[in-house]
Design an enzyme around this catalytic site. Structure first.
Site, PDB file in Angstrom:
ATOM      1  N   ARG A  99       4.140  -0.742 -23.025  1.00 49.41           N
ATOM      2  CA  ARG A  99       3.849  -1.409 -21.749  1.00 49.41           C
ATOM      3  C   ARG A  99       2.355  -1.673 -21.616  1.00 49.41           C
ATOM      4  O   ARG A  99       1.942  -2.629 -20.979  1.00 49.41           O
ATOM      5  CB  ARG A  99       4.261  -0.519 -20.574  1.00 49.41           C
ATOM      6  CG  ARG A  99       5.713  -0.174 -20.538  1.00 49.41           C
ATOM      7  CD  ARG A  99       6.058   0.498 -19.247  1.00 49.41           C
ATOM      8  NE  ARG A  99       5.680  -0.376 -18.119  1.00 49.41           N
ATOM      9  CZ  ARG A  99       6.167  -0.203 -16.898  1.00 49.41           C
ATOM     10  NH1 ARG A  99       6.988   0.767 -16.648  1.00 49.41           N
ATOM     11  NH2 ARG A  99       5.804  -1.007 -15.918  1.00 49.41           N
ATOM     12  N   ARG A 159       6.661  -2.439 -11.463  1.00 50.09           N
ATOM     13  CA  ARG A 159       6.282  -2.448 -10.053  1.00 50.09           C
ATOM     14  C   ARG A 159       5.217  -3.489  -9.743  1.00 50.09           C
ATOM     15  O   ARG A 159       5.094  -3.938  -8.618  1.00 50.09           O
ATOM     16  CB  ARG A 159       5.728  -1.104  -9.598  1.00 50.09           C
ATOM     17  CG  ARG A 159       6.198   0.094 -10.223  1.00 50.09           C
ATOM     18  CD  ARG A 159       5.546   1.298  -9.639  1.00 50.09           C
ATOM     19  NE  ARG A 159       5.607   1.269  -8.191  1.00 50.09           N
ATOM     20  CZ  ARG A 159       4.643   0.811  -7.406  1.00 50.09           C
ATOM     21  NH1 ARG A 159       3.572   0.292  -7.951  1.00 50.09           N
ATOM     22  NH2 ARG A 159       4.756   0.821  -6.116  1.00 50.09           N
ATOM     23  N   ILE A 202      -4.634  11.363  -6.999  1.00 44.92           N
ATOM     24  CA  ILE A 202      -4.134  10.036  -6.628  1.00 44.92           C
ATOM     25  C   ILE A 202      -2.614   9.980  -6.568  1.00 44.92           C
ATOM     26  O   ILE A 202      -2.034   9.495  -5.603  1.00 44.92           O
ATOM     27  CB  ILE A 202      -4.655   8.953  -7.617  1.00 44.92           C
ATOM     28  CG1 ILE A 202      -6.186   9.006  -7.709  1.00 44.92           C
ATOM     29  CG2 ILE A 202      -4.146   7.570  -7.229  1.00 44.92           C
ATOM     30  CD1 ILE A 202      -6.918   8.582  -6.445  1.00 44.92           C
ATOM     31  N   LYS A 261      -4.782  -5.025 -19.074  1.00 41.81           N
ATOM     32  CA  LYS A 261      -3.452  -5.217 -18.459  1.00 41.81           C
ATOM     33  C   LYS A 261      -3.587  -5.283 -16.937  1.00 41.81           C
ATOM     34  O   LYS A 261      -3.067  -6.186 -16.290  1.00 41.81           O
ATOM     35  CB  LYS A 261      -2.554  -4.047 -18.836  1.00 41.81           C
ATOM     36  CG  LYS A 261      -1.310  -3.883 -17.972  1.00 41.81           C
ATOM     37  CD  LYS A 261      -0.406  -2.777 -18.431  1.00 41.81           C
ATOM     38  CE  LYS A 261      -0.712  -1.445 -17.846  1.00 41.81           C
ATOM     39  NZ  LYS A 261      -0.203  -1.191 -16.510  1.00 41.81           N
ATOM     40  N   ASN A 262      -4.332  -4.364 -16.357  1.00 43.04           N
ATOM     41  CA  ASN A 262      -4.375  -4.255 -14.892  1.00 43.04           C
ATOM     42  C   ASN A 262      -5.300  -5.273 -14.244  1.00 43.04           C
ATOM     43  O   ASN A 262      -5.379  -5.346 -13.023  1.00 43.04           O
ATOM     44  CB  ASN A 262      -4.735  -2.829 -14.458  1.00 43.04           C
ATOM     45  CG  ASN A 262      -3.594  -1.872 -14.765  1.00 43.04           C
ATOM     46  OD1 ASN A 262      -2.506  -2.304 -15.164  1.00 43.04           O
ATOM     47  ND2 ASN A 262      -3.832  -0.589 -14.621  1.00 43.04           N
ATOM     48  N   CYS A 271       8.409   5.359  -9.313  1.00 40.51           N
ATOM     49  CA  CYS A 271       8.433   5.387 -10.771  1.00 40.51           C
ATOM     50  C   CYS A 271       8.181   6.839 -11.150  1.00 40.51           C
ATOM     51  O   CYS A 271       8.068   7.706 -10.287  1.00 40.51           O
ATOM     52  CB  CYS A 271       7.372   4.454 -11.350  1.00 40.51           C
ATOM     53  SG  CYS A 271       5.737   5.130 -11.215  1.00 40.51           S
ATOM     54  N   ARG A 314       5.127   5.883  -4.757  1.00 40.14           N
ATOM     55  CA  ARG A 314       4.352   4.635  -4.797  1.00 40.14           C
ATOM     56  C   ARG A 314       4.791   3.641  -3.720  1.00 40.14           C
ATOM     57  O   ARG A 314       5.298   2.571  -3.991  1.00 40.14           O
ATOM     58  CB  ARG A 314       4.410   4.041  -6.200  1.00 40.14           C
ATOM     59  CG  ARG A 314       3.895   5.066  -7.213  1.00 40.14           C
ATOM     60  CD  ARG A 314       3.738   4.551  -8.575  1.00 40.14           C
ATOM     61  NE  ARG A 314       2.609   3.623  -8.684  1.00 40.14           N
ATOM     62  CZ  ARG A 314       2.333   3.012  -9.842  1.00 40.14           C
ATOM     63  NH1 ARG A 314       3.083   3.208 -10.883  1.00 40.14           N
ATOM     64  NH2 ARG A 314       1.305   2.170  -9.902  1.00 40.14           N
ATOM     65  N   ASP A 338      -5.742   7.053 -14.413  1.00 46.27           N
ATOM     66  CA  ASP A 338      -5.075   6.540 -15.621  1.00 46.27           C
ATOM     67  C   ASP A 338      -5.635   7.144 -16.896  1.00 46.27           C
ATOM     68  O   ASP A 338      -5.101   6.905 -17.971  1.00 46.27           O
ATOM     69  CB  ASP A 338      -5.215   5.013 -15.695  1.00 46.27           C
ATOM     70  CG  ASP A 338      -4.391   4.340 -14.628  1.00 46.27           C
ATOM     71  OD1 ASP A 338      -4.548   3.125 -14.439  1.00 46.27           O
ATOM     72  OD2 ASP A 338      -3.610   5.041 -13.967  1.00 46.27           O
TER      73      ASP A 338
HETATM   74  C1  EPZ Z   1      -2.804   0.473  -9.775  1.00 47.84           C
HETATM   75  O1  EPZ Z   1      -1.564   0.876  -9.222  1.00 47.84           O
HETATM   76  C2  EPZ Z   1      -2.613   0.490 -11.280  1.00 47.84           C
HETATM   77  N1  EPZ Z   1      -1.580  -0.477 -11.682  1.00 47.84           N
HETATM   78  C3  EPZ Z   1      -2.220   1.894 -11.742  1.00 47.84           C
HETATM   79  O2  EPZ Z   1      -2.161   1.885 -13.170  1.00 47.84           O
HETATM   80  C4  EPZ Z   1      -3.313   2.873 -11.320  1.00 47.84           C
HETATM   81  O3  EPZ Z   1      -2.911   4.183 -11.651  1.00 47.84           O
HETATM   82  C5  EPZ Z   1      -3.533   2.769  -9.799  1.00 47.84           C
HETATM   83  O4  EPZ Z   1      -3.845   1.403  -9.436  1.00 47.84           O
HETATM   84  C6  EPZ Z   1      -4.669   3.654  -9.311  1.00 47.84           C
HETATM   85  O5  EPZ Z   1      -5.848   3.318  -9.968  1.00 47.84           O
HETATM   86  C7  EPZ Z   1      -1.906  -1.778 -11.769  1.00 47.84           C
HETATM   87  O6  EPZ Z   1      -3.031  -2.178 -11.502  1.00 47.84           O
HETATM   88  C8  EPZ Z   1      -0.822  -2.696 -12.237  1.00 47.84           C
HETATM   89  P1  EPZ Z   1      -2.711   2.234  -5.642  1.00 47.84           P
HETATM   90  P2  EPZ Z   1      -1.321   0.742  -7.621  1.00 47.84           P
HETATM   91  O7  EPZ Z   1      -2.071   1.271  -4.697  1.00 47.84           O
HETATM   92  O8  EPZ Z   1      -1.917  -0.513  -7.125  1.00 47.84           O
HETATM   93  C9  EPZ Z   1      -0.780   5.250  -2.551  1.00 47.84           C
HETATM   94  C10 EPZ Z   1      -1.202   2.210 -15.274  1.00 47.84           C
HETATM   95  O9  EPZ Z   1      -1.051   3.276 -15.874  1.00 47.84           O
HETATM   96  N2  EPZ Z   1      -0.387   4.016  -1.835  1.00 47.84           N
HETATM   97  O10 EPZ Z   1      -4.199   2.305  -5.718  1.00 47.84           O
HETATM   98  O11 EPZ Z   1       0.120   0.999  -7.365  1.00 47.84           O
HETATM   99  C11 EPZ Z   1       0.031   5.423  -3.827  1.00 47.84           C
HETATM  100  O12 EPZ Z   1       1.241   6.096  -3.545  1.00 47.84           O
HETATM  101  C12 EPZ Z   1      -0.882   2.126 -13.787  1.00 47.84           C
HETATM  102  O13 EPZ Z   1      -1.669   1.151 -15.776  1.00 47.84           O
HETATM  103  C13 EPZ Z   1       0.220   4.152  -0.574  1.00 47.84           C
HETATM  104  O14 EPZ Z   1       0.417   5.260  -0.073  1.00 47.84           O
HETATM  105  O15 EPZ Z   1      -2.186   1.990  -7.114  1.00 47.84           O
HETATM  106  C14 EPZ Z   1      -0.866   6.246  -4.712  1.00 47.84           C
HETATM  107  O16 EPZ Z   1      -0.717   7.611  -4.376  1.00 47.84           O
HETATM  108  C15 EPZ Z   1      -0.197   3.384 -13.310  1.00 47.84           C
HETATM  109  N3  EPZ Z   1       0.608   3.014   0.083  1.00 47.84           N
HETATM  110  C16 EPZ Z   1      -2.271   5.782  -4.305  1.00 47.84           C
HETATM  111  O17 EPZ Z   1      -2.133   5.111  -3.037  1.00 47.84           O
HETATM  112  C17 EPZ Z   1       0.402   1.753  -0.451  1.00 47.84           C
HETATM  113  O18 EPZ Z   1       0.758   0.742   0.218  1.00 47.84           O
HETATM  114  C18 EPZ Z   1      -2.896   4.819  -5.310  1.00 47.84           C
HETATM  115  O19 EPZ Z   1      -2.091   3.689  -5.356  1.00 47.84           O
HETATM  116  C19 EPZ Z   1      -0.198   1.648  -1.722  1.00 47.84           C
HETATM  117  C20 EPZ Z   1      -0.590   2.795  -2.394  1.00 47.84           C
END
Ligand code: EPZ
Length: 424
Positions: free
Chosen positions: A404, A101, A334, A31-32, A125, A130, A312
């Site tokens: 999902r 998202r 995270i 998915k990701n 969420c 996020r 995850d």
């Molecule tokens: C991706 O989300 C995945 N989703 C998430 O999987 C996964 O948990 C996450 O990466 C971490 O591995 C998809 O790929 C669709 P991040 P993403 O940006 O991109 C902070 C699932 O279960 N952050 O690496 O949103 C954020 O708040 C989902 O399949 C900022 O502060 O993850 C978080 O604490 C859930 N500012 C951390 O970084 C930003 O601009 C990780 O977020 C972006 C992120």
């Protein structure tokens, strides 16, 4: 609440445990990986053919978003064919973005292709606020003008300039959006402290298969040389390592002998090593793993960006720890609110205490079936694992969270011999 929403909310799963699993389960495509790849379809006016898109709500939502932007889509058996020749809009509306998202992934491609985009702010969420500040700040460094008003990101750019970007956190989504923004940029874009998840490598390989010039794949320094256009391609993403981790932990929790196949086990190297430290018997195969009945002892684990233990898979690990002898401390580094599976597991008799970003899990207690509720995708997977181990009947409500991210979940678990029933 519309009829569809009501119908979705009505669906429940009934699992009767404890049960042993046997046989083999085939992992679906990731998915990701496919979510950003689908967004990247917007970058070309040529045909893009994607094989074996998983039948998941998030994938359907992204395809719907592409259609709303004017992308033509049709199926040819296991292949879905896309053509983004005539885009009719540059807007991703709140109605769609609020349900997923990952819609924010269209921001980079729309700016690259149309030099403008209007994308609803994704909002938080269940697992956290996020924010997307890392996405926006670095797009501005590439020459994009960003205005935030009435819940939307309004982005415009005369010219996207390749430049050096340093992420203050290896954000997966930001790395993907910026990679797609760099594809047609004037000059070279360098992303330092880039996230290194396998799904990012997959997006880079997909873009290169269309004629992009991306190097440093798999490292924390990704270089994108701007090109003029991208061409047709046919692609199939990697297997879903988080789905695989879920089945591996279900097999270990029920002390079963199962094979989890059709994914790259090197994508779970750290997870497999950690599970082996608990005494798990896991044979690594060419295209998956063979899980054998194991007596598990507790070890402490904390989540980290790749190649560390994936956030995850944290909820599933908490459930597995309930079956290990001793006390396990699981730290979530995270996301700020990713222990919503814990109150539900406690309803099943689990002995877990939360302290800050750590869950202290007392293993070795018997779990009892109970009515529980899904709150987010991975927390829901933790409930399934616990229900397989619990004595008696567990009714899991709000199953749409599971749909999902887990393709054919009840059929796959039934195929492994679990006593699972869908209740309308
Ligand atoms: C991706 O989300 C995945 N989703 C998430 O999987 C996964 O948990 C996450 O990466 C971490 O591995 C998809 O790929 C669709 P991040 P993403 O940006 O991109 C902070 C699932 O279960 N952050 O690496 O949103 C954020 O708040 C989902 O399949 C900022 O502060 O993850 C978080 O604490 C859930 N500012 C951390 O970084 C930003 O601009 C990780 O977020 C972006 C992120």
């Amino acid at each position: 609440m519309g009829h569809k929403e009501k119908e979705l909310k009505m669906k429940k799963l009934k699992i009767t445990g404890p049960c042993k699993l046997s046989g083999e389960v085939h992992i679906s495509r990731a998915k990701n990986a496919y979510l950003p790849i689908l967004a990247a379809v917007l970058l070309t006016d040529k045909e893009v053919r994607l094989r074996n898109l998983p039948d998941l709500r998030d994938i359907k939502t992204m395809v719907k978003l592409l259609k709303n932007l004017g992308v033509e889509v049709h199926e040819e058996g296991e292949t879905t064919v896309f053509n983004a020749k005539n885009l009719s809009s540059h807007e991703a509306t709140y109605e769609l973005v609020k349900t997923m998202r990952a819609s924010i992934f269209v921001l980079g491609p729309l700016i690259s292709r149309l030099k403008k985009a209007k994308v609803s702010l994704p909002g938080g969420c269940a697992i956290g606020t996020r924010p997307i500040d890392i996405h926006l700040k670095n797009l501005e460094k590439m020459g994009v003008h960003i205005d935030l008003n009435s819940g939307y990101v309004q982005a415009n750019a005369e010219e996207l300039k390749g430049t050096r970007l340093a992420l203050n956190f290896p954000s997966v989504g930001a790395t993907e959006n910026l990679m797609m923004a760099g594809v047609f940029a004037d000059g070279t874009t360098i992303i330092e402290n880039a996230a290194k998840e396998p799904e990012i490598d997959d997006l880079a390989n997909f873009l290169n298969s269309m004629g992009a010039k991306i190097s440093g794949i798999g490292t924390s320094k990704i270089t994108i040389e701007g090109v003029k256009e991208l061409f047709e391609t046919e692609y199939e993403s990697i297997g879903d390592r988080i789905e695989a981790a879920t089945y591996i932990m279900a097999g270990l929790a029920t002390s079963s002998d199962i094979k989890v196949l059709k994914f790259d086990p090197t994508h779970l190297e750290f997870v497999i090593d950690k599970l082996k430290e608990t005494g798990a018997q896991i044979d690594v195969l060419e295209n998956g793993v063979h899980v054998k009945p194991s007596k598990l002892k507790s070890i402490n684990i904390e989540t980290a960006p790749y190649p560390g233990f994936p956030t995850d898979a944290q909820a599933q690990l908490v459930s597995l720890s309930l079956m290990s002898e001793g006390t396990t401390i699981v730290k979530e580094n995270i996301f700020e609110n990713r222990f919503m599976h814990v109150p539900e597991l406690i309803r099943m008799g689990a002995n877990i205490n939360l302290s800050g970003n750590a869950a202290i899990v007392e293993g070795g207690h018997e779990l009892k079936g109970a009515p529980v509720m899904c709150t987010d995708l991975r927390a829901s997977a933790a409930l399934i694992i616990a229900a397989l181990c619990a004595k008696g009947e567990t009714i899991i409500d709000r199953v749409y969270h599971l749909e999902r991210g887990y393709e054919k979940l009840s059929a796959k678990f039934a195929g492994l011999g679990a006593n699972v029933e869908v209740i309308e």
